[in-house]
Scaffold this active site. Structure first.
Site, PDB file in Angstrom:
ATOM      1  N   ARG A   1     -23.420 -53.965  18.240  1.00 32.62           N
ATOM      2  CA  ARG A   1     -23.297 -52.939  17.188  1.00 32.62           C
ATOM      3  C   ARG A   1     -24.178 -53.317  15.994  1.00 32.62           C
ATOM      4  NH1 ARG A   1     -21.619 -52.880  11.508  1.00 32.62           N
ATOM      5  NH2 ARG A   1     -20.773 -50.831  11.059  1.00 32.62           N
TER       6      ARG A   1
ATOM      7  N   THR B   1     -20.602 -57.320   2.690  1.00 36.10           N
ATOM      8  CA  THR B   1     -22.061 -57.356   2.762  1.00 36.10           C
ATOM      9  C   THR B   1     -22.511 -57.708   1.369  1.00 36.10           C
ATOM     10  OG1 THR B   1     -22.149 -55.547   4.375  1.00 36.10           O
ATOM     11  CG2 THR B   1     -24.103 -55.839   3.033  1.00 36.10           C
TER      12      THR B   1
ATOM     13  N   GLY C   1     -19.935 -51.311   2.902  1.00 33.53           N
ATOM     14  CA  GLY C   1     -18.820 -50.485   3.363  1.00 33.53           C
ATOM     15  C   GLY C   1     -19.087 -49.959   4.759  1.00 33.53           C
TER      16      GLY C   1
HETATM   17  N1  ASP Z   1     -22.005 -52.037   5.812  1.00 37.10           N
HETATM   18  C1  ASP Z   1     -21.656 -53.126   6.685  1.00 37.10           C
HETATM   19  C2  ASP Z   1     -21.731 -52.663   8.104  1.00 37.10           C
HETATM   20  O1  ASP Z   1     -21.326 -51.557   8.392  1.00 37.10           O
HETATM   21  C3  ASP Z   1     -20.318 -53.710   6.457  1.00 37.10           C
HETATM   22  C4  ASP Z   1     -19.839 -53.836   5.054  1.00 37.10           C
HETATM   23  O2  ASP Z   1     -20.585 -53.671   4.110  1.00 37.10           O
HETATM   24  O3  ASP Z   1     -18.661 -54.113   4.851  1.00 37.10           O
HETATM   25  O4  ASP Z   1     -22.129 -53.436   8.935  1.00 37.10           O
END
Ligand code: ASP
Length: 342
Positions: free
Chosen positions: A225, A197, A249
């Site tokens: 989702r 992200t 994350g």
């Molecule tokens: N936070 C993002 C999500 O859960 C994914 C990521 O940052 O890796 O969609």
């Protein structure tokens, strides 16, 4: 411990004790000990972060608004087909369809906009900005978000690049030995859940603060989702009186703890951005009784341009979580703090 040492200032005139501190902690904390660092843009890191900073700085350095700057910065990454975690070229859901999440928040008005599960639009952060500025809502999802974007002239485009399709196909072929999909013989694929992200946070010359969080979300997710990124207070929070924070994350954990809001509230209550990010990581760890097999990362900037970054979990011996900062001293990558190593 002194958190008022900018890396450059520090590396130039370090004392022995200072050097030991640097080596032991393996991270640099950057700040504005005496001066306010404005304008400034920070991202959650990587090559894309430096590129996003460049575009955002272009706007900030000529007196442009933080809101325009973060949008310009985020768009560069969203349009990059090589980046498999944001926008065009992102890793698709379990059915091979790319679904994007993004949010934007303006610290001056405390207004916000977001889109969740948006298909076929390359720049979801710009769609989120239109939700904020051209509707009486905060969040639009799925089909409704797409219709809204199209009403504003966005073109529908296929977001699945060949690279992302191949990654998805390998995942699908390796899912189970009991289905009818065979992996190729030379299969060297390690099944890993791709994530990623970008947070882009800026303070402009006038002290206005804005932020964007944009992502294709958890790779191979169940269609529909929605992660933390488009949820105001989870993946992003901005308040002109305090500063801004963004998360990346494992989104489910960030949602449960209202992560970015909590980082901003910590700063409001007197913590530095660095302390504020670390505190929220520690809370997440505590909720799991010290045992975590995932990671979350927070980046933050306060209204004076002091920055911070921390992640829940990372490899032993590796540098801390990266983040990029562009201010009048240049565009650089820095490393924050990892709370649990493995
Ligand atoms: N936070 C993002 C999500 O859960 C994914 C990521 O940052 O890796 O969609």
């Amino acid at each position: 411990m002194s958190e008022k040492i900018s890396r450059r200032g520090f590396m130039k005139g370090s004392t022995k004790a200072g050097l030991a501190f640097y080596l032991i902690n393996k991270f640099s904390l950057r700040s504005n000990a005496q001066e306010i660092q404005r304008p400034i843009v920070i991202t959650s890191g990587g090559r894309s972060g430096l590129e996003a900073n460049e575009a955002a700085w272009e706007v900030l350095s000529r007196g442009g608004s933080a809101l325009d700057a973060v949008e310009k910065g985020a768009n560069v990454v969203e349009l990059d087909p090589e980046n498999t975690s944001v926008g065009y070229g992102g890793i698709p859901n379990e059915e091979g369809v790319v679904e994007l999440d993004a949010s934007i928040m303006c610290g001056k008005t405390r207004n916000a906009g977001s889109v969740g599960g948006l298909r076929n639009i390359k720049t979801p952060s710009s769609a989120a900005r239109l939700v904020m500025e051209r509707s009486d809502h905060i969040m639009l999802v799925g089909e409704g978000a797409l219709k809204f974007a199209k009403a504003h002239g966005f073109k529908e485009e296929d977001l699945l690049t060949e690279r992302a399709r191949k990654i998805w196909l390998r995942w699908k072929e390796n899912l189970s030995p009991n289905d009818d999909w065979f992996p190729p013989e030379d299969n060297k694929y390690e099944i890993e859940r791709p994530q990623g992200t970008i947070n882009v946070l800026a303070v402009d010359t006038y002290g206005n603060i804005a932020g964007i969080t944009t992502t294709s979300g958890l790779g191979f997710k169940i269609p529909g989702r929605v992660g933390d990124s488009p949820i105001i207070g989870a993946g992003l929070y901005v308040d002109n009186e305090v500063g801004a924070a963004g998360a990346t994350g494992r989104g489910e954990e960030v949602i449960k703890i209202c992560g970015s809001y909590q980082v901003v509230e910590n700063m409001r209550n007197g913590m530095t951005p660095q302390q504020a990010c670390e505190d929220v990581c520690r809370r997440i760890i505590k909720w799991h009784n010290g045992k975590v097999n995932f990671s979350d990362k927070f980046v933050a900037v306060n209204k004076d341009g002091l920055t911070g970054c921390a992640q829940v979990r990372g490899r032993k011996g590796a540098r801390g979580p990266s983040y990029t900062v562009f201010d009048k001293r240049g565009n650089e990558t820095y490393y924050g703090v990892t709370i649990i190593t493995y």
